[in-house]
Design an enzyme around this catalytic site. Structure first.
Site, PDB file in Angstrom:
ATOM      1  N   TYR A  11      -7.656 -28.806  27.437  1.00 52.76           N
ATOM      2  CA  TYR A  11      -8.163 -27.323  28.493  1.00 52.76           C
ATOM      3  C   TYR A  11      -8.733 -28.644  29.663  1.00 52.76           C
ATOM      4  CZ  TYR A  11     -12.022 -24.835  29.503  1.00 52.76           C
ATOM      5  OH  TYR A  11     -13.010 -24.065  29.963  1.00 52.76           O
TER       6      TYR A  11
ATOM      7  N   TRP B 116      -9.530 -26.630  34.194  1.00 50.15           N
ATOM      8  CA  TRP B 116      -8.838 -25.692  34.862  1.00 50.15           C
ATOM      9  C   TRP B 116      -7.666 -25.594  35.533  1.00 50.15           C
ATOM     10  CZ3 TRP B 116     -12.352 -21.817  37.672  1.00 50.15           C
ATOM     11  CH2 TRP B 116     -12.807 -21.424  37.161  1.00 50.15           C
TER      12      TRP B 116
END
Ligand SMILES: Nc1nc2c(c(=O)[nH]1)N[C@H]1C(S)=C(S)[C@@H](COP(=O)(O)OP(=O)(O)OC[C@H]3O[C@@H](n4cnc5c(=O)[nH]c(N)nc54)[C@H](O)[C@@H]3O)O[C@H]1N2
Ligand SMILES: Nc1nc2c(c(=O)[nH]1)N[C@H]1C(S)=C(S)[C@@H](COP(=O)(O)OP(=O)(O)OC[C@H]3O[C@@H](n4cnc5c(=O)[nH]c(N)nc54)[C@H](O)[C@@H]3O)O[C@H]1N2
Ligand SMILES: [Mo]
Length: 758
Positions: A109, A111
């Site tokens: 996970y 950005w």
């Protein structure tokens, strides 16, 4: 135009007198963010990764006897790319042969970058799918409770915040009142995953206020009232953290008690209201959810709650809840309660009214724009079906073979031997980092692709140095935005550094998978293919050459109110012809599905449940302050922490914690003092800023300070990076959703002994 696309928006590349590149705000952006302008400072930063690195202890122990106990503590040795690639390829082969692909976790996970091709987690997953797959993760840290709850309550079509929220133009045109739990933290709207060409949220808010729409912000922190023209007209009501549900329930109780609940609406569009009403009156549990009841919990005056309820029922009105509300224990409840409240007032389906989640959380929510649809980097099928809800990583690593309840399912946790992360920073984003650090020592091998020495890179065995976003060409785009940006290389990466695409292509070659991975395309070929996918869906886009020459393309650029729809309009017009995709076809104020799961921490309708950690908990006698860890105003999570705005915002090199002067005074803390924030889970250092904007009993320490544990002579460790996740709990939001709940966290604060805090 030479453009650089980032999560903060778009920048023009210009050159100074000496020919050095600089970033300027995009000429079409009314409010460019200052944050991204610091990006180029990373190019030759001392914390930059410049060659592959391997942990000494991992090299020494060898396969079969791998020992993670030195992870995060032992030194690294540099190796050349041929060696690194061979070590990685051999390790994948060995783990697969010995334990199978379910021993590989690559939820990864994070950005990453705004560029959609060099999107590191996508590259990693594409690569590992070709190797037989990996254990993945579902949902996000951002919206984990909402993403699982909302399909049960309003159906999967409204699972995204941009799907449920009315658009700003409709709000400005029709709403008379907007009440926002969690406020409008405009610094958050600087950001969009994949970027944007235009930041407009601030202007919309200004327009709302200028039009005379009554805006009420309910939040523990006064700075959640946006600092815009007309700020003085915005009302602020302080509330104890985690108690919004109690206030919404009391507003609902007022509607019921005063005959303001819209029975016709409830009968036609919802299910379960009578059961909920019995809960509100106390018929079912002996406690009437009156404003006086809610005042005792929330600290919000009963008369204020009553007044807000009446006003909310009267004219077109919108209730907004920030995403932060559901990043707390029982975070499903305020969202479910907001929907029930909006239904009782008959607001849903009215233009600009009803409920919204996350207006200003990111740039896109509420924007009246058409969304660009395009292909993501194809990842191929994952033969491994095992997954975790993303924030259950510590359980995954510590409880192999055990069961995990999630959304009516009974997941078996696989035995993970290899962890691979690319484009995310779990030692930034996960809760209870000291516990994560222990769990993280259990796998045999950890591989991390990174550009800088983050805490996650420091907790790896093999670190593969990845290029920075301005060192390659890409297409920056958000699935919730109308801009496509041709992000062009500004400078070449250092000699020992490769893009994630090239890293995986090289490892694929070693494993005989190069052709399958690259499909015979280089970067340019892939960008053309991805752009072609956008053009297929939006034939009005120019050809690739024009796009690159112009620097951008998109839909209705520069226009406003392009094609807003009223959320739920079809359903409201004809609920039989257009039922919601819920079991009843209606808004589920009571969900028999959720009730049927029988979880101890979520009931069949919205309820107030006191979390283990809030100001009314028994634990508050030991740790009397509630820690909130909002998003940082000066960076993106842990990204760009080393440079620019983020560094300028520090005080004497420390992260800044906000304290109410009363709490500071009683502890002998003065403005600027170095303080230790602590609880049973950890200790973190920050510089105190005293501010009456934060209510007494609440401390605010934004996320993103780099986890930097220092072991003290007594063996305990103190984080000098000011990372709030040293303190937060990794309890899930509930068994239903398994989301991250950092905003339920009690602490105390003391003045640090020495000037350095250590
Ligand atoms: N206490 C608390 N914790 C929270 C939250 C909270 O509210 N409170 N919020 C949560 C939320 S909502 C989120 S979304 C998460 C965010 O957590 P993350 O998304 O993990 O945080 P980032 O700092 O954005 O991490 C991205 C990492 O990818 C790296 N990177 C960037 N570009 C590239 C690239 O091209 N290649 C490679 N290999 N690496 C790259 C960056 O250097 C950075 O280390 O944090 C969560 N954590
Ligand atoms: N500059 C910048 N912008 C960002 C990000 C970033 O890292 N930097 N991250 C992005 C990401 S990934 C996400 S998910 C979004 C998140 O967007 P949000 O979830 O909205 O962000 P937060 O800043 O965590 O919270 C907003 C406000 O909620 C208030 N709050 C917290 N708990 C409570 C509560 O119990 N009750 C009430 N009434 N208020 C409460 C806090 O005072 C806080 O200022 O932000 C995005 N925007
Ligand atoms: Mo997020």
């Amino acid at each position: 135009m030479h453009l650089f696309g980032t999560h903060f928006g778009t920048y023009e590349v210009v050159h100074d007198g000496e020919g050095r590149p600089e970033l300027r705000g995009f000429r079409h952006d009314p409010r460019p963010s200052p944050i991204g302008a610091g990006f180029l400072e990373l190019a030759d930063h001392p914390e930059r990764l410049r060659q592959p690195m391997v942990r000494q202890g991992w090299l020494d122990t060898g396969e079969g006897a791998r020992d993670g106990s030195g992870r995060g503590r032992e030194p690294f040795v540099p190796v050349d790319w041929d060696t690194a690639v061979r070590l990685v390829a051999d390790e994948i082969t060995r783990i697969r042969a010995t334990h199978g692909n379910t021993a590989i976790f690559a939820g990864s996970y994070g950005w990453a970058s705004a560029g959609r091709f060099n999107h590191a987690p996508s590259q990693l997953k594409r690569f590992l799918n070709l190797c037989g797959g990996f254990v993945s993760s579902v949902n996000t840290y951002s919206y984990g409770a909402a993403a699982v709850l909302l399909p049960h309550v309003i159906g999967p079509a409204f699972v995204g915040a941009t799907d449920a929220a009315p658009s700003w133009d409709l709000i400005a045109a029709h709403a008379r009142m907007v009440i926002s739990f969690g406020g409008f933290r405009l610094t958050n709207a600087q950001v969009e995953a994949g970027g944007t060409g235009q930041h407009r949220a601030e202007r919309w808010l200004e327009r709302l206020v200028a039009k005379g729409v009554r805006v009420v912000v309910v939040s523990p922190v006064g700075t959640d009232v946006p600092d815009i023209a007309g700020r003085a007209q915005i009302e602020h009501v302080a509330i104890r953290p985690n108690t919004d549900t109690a206030v919404m329930l009391a507003m609902a109780e007022v509607l019921l008690a005063e005959g303001l609940a819209r029975r016709d609406f409830l009968d036609r569009y919802t299910t379960g209201f009578d059961t909920f009403a019995a809960y509100l009156t106390g018929a079912s549990d002996g406690v009437a959810k009156t404003p006086e009841w809610a005042e005792a919990i929330s600290g919000m005056p009963a008369e204020t709650i009553r007044g807000l309820a009446r006003a909310f029922a009267e004219a077109p009105a919108l209730v907004n809840a920030s995403w932060s509300l559901q990043r707390a224990r029982f975070g499903e409840q305020p969202y479910w309660a907001a929907i029930a409240l909006a239904a009782m007032a008959g607001q849903i389906g009215r233009p600009g009214a009803g409920f919204a989640f996350g207006l200003t959380a990111v740039s896109s929510v509420g924007q009246p724009i058409r969304h660009l649809k395009g292909p993501a980097l194809p990842q191929g099928p994952n033969p491994v079906k095992a997954f975790i809800p993303v924030a259950r990583i510590t359980e995954l690593l510590t409880r192999p073979g055990e069961r995990l309840a999630y959304n009516g399912r009974d997941l078996t946790l696989p035995d993970i031997r290899l962890v691979w992360w690319a484009g995310g920073n779990p030692f930034h984003h996960h809760q209870d980092l000291n516990r994560l650090a222990e769990a993280w020592r259990r796998p045999e091998t950890v591989i991390v692709n990174e550009s800088v020495w983050t805490a996650t890179a420091r907790h790896a065995d093999i670190v593969l140095p990845a290029s920075l976003p301005f060192e390659r060409d890409d297409i920056a785009a958000s699935s919730r935005d109308n801009w496509l940006v041709a992000s062009r290389q500004i400078m070449a990466p250092p000699p020992g550094v490769l893009s994630d695409f090239r890293i995986f292509a090289r490892i694929a070659r070693e494993l005989g998978l190069e052709e399958a991975f690259t499909e015979g395309l280089n970067e340019d070929g892939w960008l053309r293919r991805l752009y072609g996918g956008y053009r297929e869906r939006h034939p009005e886009l120019p050809d690739f050459e024009t796009f690159q020459a112009e620097g951008y393309a998109g839909l209705d650029l520069g226009e406003e109110a392009a094609a807003p729809g009223v959320p739920f309009a079809d359903f409201i017009a004809d609920p039989l012809a257009h039922p919601l995709a819920t079991p009843s076809g209606r808004i589920e104020i009571v969900s028999d599905t959720i009730a049927g799961f029988g979880y101890p921490d979520i009931a069949g309708h919205p309820v107030w449940m006191p979390p283990e950690e809030w100001l009314g908990a028994p634990l508050a006698e030991t740790y009397p302050l509630h820690l909130l860890s909002p998003q940082p105003a000066h960076r993106l999570h842990s990204q760009l922490e080393l440079v620019g705005e983020s560094q300028r915002a520090k005080r004497t090199g420390h992260e800044v914690a906000l304290l109410n002067p009363v709490d500071a005074g009683s502890r002998g803390i003065a403005d600027g003092d170095i303080v230790e924030i602590f609880n049973d889970r950890g200790r973190s250092l920050a510089a105190a800023r005293l501010s009456a904007e934060v209510m007494a009993g609440v401390v605010v320490l934004p996320t993103g300070g780099w986890f930097d544990p220092v072991v003290m002579p007594d063996g305990t460790s103190v984080d000098r990076g000011g990372n709030p996740n040293v303190l937060t709990s990794d309890r899930p939001t509930s068994h239903l959703t398994g989301g991250a709940a950092p905003n339920s966290c009690l602490v105390d604060v003391r003045r640090a002994q020495s000037k350095s805090g250590l």
